[in-house]
Design an enzyme around this catalytic site. Structure first.
Site, PDB file in Angstrom:
ATOM      1  CB  THR A  98      -3.519  39.736   4.544  1.00  0.00           C
ATOM      2  OG1 THR A  98      -3.485  39.737   5.974  1.00  0.00           O
ATOM      3  CG2 THR A  98      -4.688  38.867   4.088  1.00  0.00           C
ATOM      4  CE  LYS A 173      -6.061  38.350   8.392  1.00  0.00           C
ATOM      5  NZ  LYS A 173      -4.998  39.325   8.089  1.00  0.00           N
TER       6      LYS A 173
END
EC number: 1.1.1.31
Length: 289
Positions: A98, A173
């Site tokens: 991420t 995300k």
């Protein structure tokens, strides 16, 4: 069977690499900054390990990474001993970190210059999802590279989607984390209110979870929240990192995220309470302090 490397064996990467070897049946070489952990993985799963990302990636068709942040990602890709130094022409690099959309676009450009492909592919589902091989994977990149990588990614995923060009996976995300932050704060406030009102939280959730208030967070976190148990799951430190990425991107694109910014500060309060490694559902602890 594909020839695969996996860079980064944290709480997510360790089981993900295991699924590539055992469920996918692929030939897997791993790299980890702490070599002893790479040795442990190789002993457990029967794969190989390498001393540098470049050595792990050499000759591989697909190279995965799951590391901490943008700087860690740059180190294992374009660093002095990074994987981009030895990637095969036409190979695919899949980044499950991420990270920012900015670094995804940067590495996509570097991959193109090197004659191989880059996919930003952050995951959702937490440690349990990684261990059970049921992660959701949000991908940015070219269709052809995605189509080639999809069967490999399926080894540890339940849902995989191509969201758009480079950076689109990371942007998706961010939306995922924005939505979770608001949901967890709402659930924390609801449980807190119910306790103050003298209600049986189990009975309350049993009813409202079947209606419009229901969510994954409610179903999977209300019991532990009600019990004050936060020693598991996705850590507050990690969530603050992710929300920081969201807020930085919002500054760039002009999006207004007032609730996200507020919840980020609530998580900062939890950190100050000693909850850096508590589960993100620990927002309730802040209300009850």
């Amino acid at each position: 069977m594909a020839s695969v490397a996996f860079l980064g064996l944290g709480v997510m990467g360790y089981p993900m690499a295991g699924h590539l070897k055992n469920k996918g049946g692929h030939d897997v070489t791993v790299y980890n900054r702490t070599a002893a952990k790479a040795q442990k993985w190789a002993d457990q799963h029967g794969g190989a390990f390498a001393p540098t990302p470049a050595e792990a990636a050499r000759g591989k068709d697909f190279v995965f990474a799951c590391v901490g942040n943008d700087d860690d990602l740059r180190e294992v890709t374009i660093g002095a001993h990074g994987a981009f130094q030895s990637m095969n022409k036409g190979a695919v690099f899949i980044d499950n970190t991420t990270a920012s959309a900015e670094v995804a676009r940067e590495l996509d450009a570097a991959a193109r210059a090197g004659g191989f492909h880059f996919l930003d592919a952050p995951v959702s589902g937490g440690q349990a999802g990684a261990e059970n091989g049921i992660l959701t994977v949000m991908v940015g990149g070219e269709q052809d590279a995605f189509d080639r990588a999809r069967p490999i990614i399926d080894s540890f995923a339940r849902m995989v989607g191509l969201m758009g060009p480079a950076g689109a996976g990371q942007l998706t995300k961010m939306i995922n984390q924005i939505c979770i932050a608001g949901l967890v704060q709402g659930l924390a406030e609801g449980i807190h209110f119910g306790k103050k009102a003298g209600l049986d939280i189990e009975k309350v959730v049993d009813v409202i979870s079947k209606g419009a208030a229901g969510s994954w967070q409610m179903e999977n976190r209300h019991k532990t929240m009600n019990a004050g148990n936060y020693d598991f799951g996705f850590a507050v430190d990690w969530m603050r990192k992710d929300l920081g990425i969201c807020l930085d991107e919002a500054d760039r694109n002009g999006a207004r995220l007032p609730v996200t910014a507020l919840v980020d500060q609530f998580y900062k309060d939890v950190q100050a309470m000693g909850g850096k490694r508590w589960d993100t559902s620990s927002l309730l602890a802040r209300l009850e302090k």
